[in-house]
Design an enzyme around this catalytic site. Structure first.
Site, PDB file in Angstrom:
ATOM      1  N   LYS A  66       6.843  11.759  -9.385  1.00 15.35           N
ATOM      2  CA  LYS A  66       7.710  10.633  -8.947  1.00 15.35           C
ATOM      3  C   LYS A  66       8.302  10.139 -10.408  1.00 15.35           C
ATOM      4  O   LYS A  66       9.548   9.708 -10.178  1.00 15.35           O
ATOM      5  CB  LYS A  66       7.059   9.747  -8.212  1.00 15.35           C
ATOM      6  CG  LYS A  66       6.736  10.053  -6.628  1.00 15.35           C
ATOM      7  CD  LYS A  66       5.910   9.282  -5.779  1.00 15.35           C
ATOM      8  CE  LYS A  66       5.898   9.738  -4.398  1.00 15.35           C
ATOM      9  NZ  LYS A  66       4.709   9.139  -3.852  1.00 15.35           N
ATOM     10  N   GLN A 110       0.792   4.103  -4.380  1.00 15.20           N
ATOM     11  CA  GLN A 110       0.686   5.150  -3.916  1.00 15.20           C
ATOM     12  C   GLN A 110      -0.515   5.390  -3.107  1.00 15.20           C
ATOM     13  O   GLN A 110      -1.763   4.581  -3.087  1.00 15.20           O
ATOM     14  CB  GLN A 110       0.151   6.351  -4.980  1.00 15.20           C
ATOM     15  CG  GLN A 110       0.036   7.657  -4.629  1.00 15.20           C
ATOM     16  CD  GLN A 110       1.221   8.294  -4.022  1.00 15.20           C
ATOM     17  OE1 GLN A 110       2.277   8.287  -4.534  1.00 15.20           O
ATOM     18  NE2 GLN A 110       0.932   9.009  -3.056  1.00 15.20           N
ATOM     19  N   ASP A 133       9.197   1.774  -0.580  1.00 13.21           N
ATOM     20  CA  ASP A 133       8.643   2.881   0.550  1.00 13.21           C
ATOM     21  C   ASP A 133       8.926   2.347   2.135  1.00 13.21           C
ATOM     22  O   ASP A 133       8.738   3.009   2.869  1.00 13.21           O
ATOM     23  CB  ASP A 133       6.860   2.801   0.460  1.00 13.21           C
ATOM     24  CG  ASP A 133       6.547   4.025  -0.265  1.00 13.21           C
ATOM     25  OD1 ASP A 133       7.233   5.068  -0.394  1.00 13.21           O
ATOM     26  OD2 ASP A 133       5.380   3.914  -0.836  1.00 13.21           O
TER      27      ASP A 133
END
Ligand code: NDP
Length: 304
Positions: A66, A110, A133
């Site tokens: 990422k 994460q 997200d």
């Protein structure tokens, strides 16, 4: 930029393989243009804070990918790689600081977090405006109301591939297998908003095979290596395989496979996403798209 242009017939049969890798590359190109315009207008690039707690090898790989892809796209990463012993209060304090940092437009934590940390509390602490997200309860609520701007990356990527391939999805019968907060539920919501008739299946569902065989669009998000073969597929269906499963092949080599038995499915389906090279690259591209969306909204700009 179309996956349908890039779709090539699968080796086994006539079904098209939807090239998520090529589509994601084109999408990243669009985001890079937007990021450049953003930087010209504001004097700073869009910024993405990446928070990783612990040393889970798979999470480390995801985070590295990422951050590298962000850098290639003109988005500045702020890595926060913290030890597995990090306390809940320390993590919440970090999130508070990131929420207030004007250089940070998106915050990615994460998952999964180490077991001693309260994931829901951490997600809820992220400012909804920086929740790239799309997991914050406010953004989940907005998604279910059809007003979301930050949409979970994997389902958003799947939707973009489906619209590119099929155009208007209205009236199509969509079956989503899996009901996680990360993939299954937001996917079903997006398909409902696209006017599909949606069925969600899960581990307690009955007649899985028959239900799947009704689907014009079949989204597999289970984590069951190659479970879904030809018997689950309606002729001509579009199959989006979200599953990522590591298996050891007969030759002893480790490799990634999806939830679909791709060769068998290709004999019946109209199109299918491969694993790897289908949904996975779209997830990362959509994270960067969301970061640009969040940055643009923060500055009252429209580079999305
Ligand atoms: P979860 O484990 O959170 O959810 C799996 C879902 O599958 C659950 O809803 C579960 O049902 C359902 N399920 C399990 N077994 C069956 C079965 N036999 N029949 C029907 N349904 C079943 O997984 P995620 O949603 O996080 O991920 C799903 C897959 O997608 C994984 O392989 C993951 O690695 C992959 N993934 C890929 C991404 C990408 O970028 N390509 C991103 C995110 C995930 P129940 O709720 O009843 O337990």
């Amino acid at each position: 930029m179309t996956a349908i242009e890039d779709a090539v017939p699968s080796a086994a049969t006539g079904a098209a393989l939807i090239d998520g890798k090529a589509f994601a590359e084109a999408l990243r190109g669009q985001v890079a243009q937007g990021a450049e315009q953003f930087a010209r207008s504001t004097g700073q690039p869009p910024g993405l804070a990446v928070v990783l707690v612990g040393d889970d090898p798979a999470s480390q790989v995801y985070v590295r990918t990422k951050m590298k892809t962000a850098a290639d796209t003109g988005i500045r990463s702020f890595p926060h790689l913290w030890p597995g012993s990090t306390s809940q209060s320390a993590l919440l304090e970090l999130i508070r600081q990131l929420n207030e940092d004007p250089q940070v437009h998106g915050i990615l934590v994460q998952l999964p977090l180490p077991a001693h940390l309260d994931e829901a509390q951490v997600i809820a602490a992220i400012s909804p405006a920086k929740d790239v997200d799309g997991f914050h309860p406010i953004n989940v609520g907005r998604l279910s109301q059809g007003t979301a701007t930050l949409i979970p990356c994997t389902p958003l990527g799947c939707l973009l591939l489906l619209k590119d391939r099929l155009g208007d999805l209205s009236g199509l019968k969509a079956v989503v297998v899996g009901r996680s907060n990360i993939v299954g539920k937001p996917m079903a919501n997006l398909l409902l908003q696209a006017n599909c008739t949606v069925t969600i299946l899960h581990s307690r569902s009955r007649n899985l095979e028959d239900e799947c065989r009704q689907a014009d669009i079949l989204v597999l998000a289970v984590g069951a290596p190659r479970k879904f073969g030809a018997g689950y597929i309606k002729p001509g269906a579009t199959v989006i395989d979200v599953g990522i499963n590591r298996i050891v092949s007969e030759d002893g080599k480790s490799r990634l496979v999806g939830d679909a038995d791709t060769d068998a499915v290709s004999a019946i389906a109209g199109a299918v996403t491969p694993v790897p090279g289908g949904v996975g690259p779209m997830t990362v591209a959509c994270l960067l798209k969301n970061t640009l969306t969040a940055a643009s909204a923060a500055e009252g700009l429209a580079f999305d």
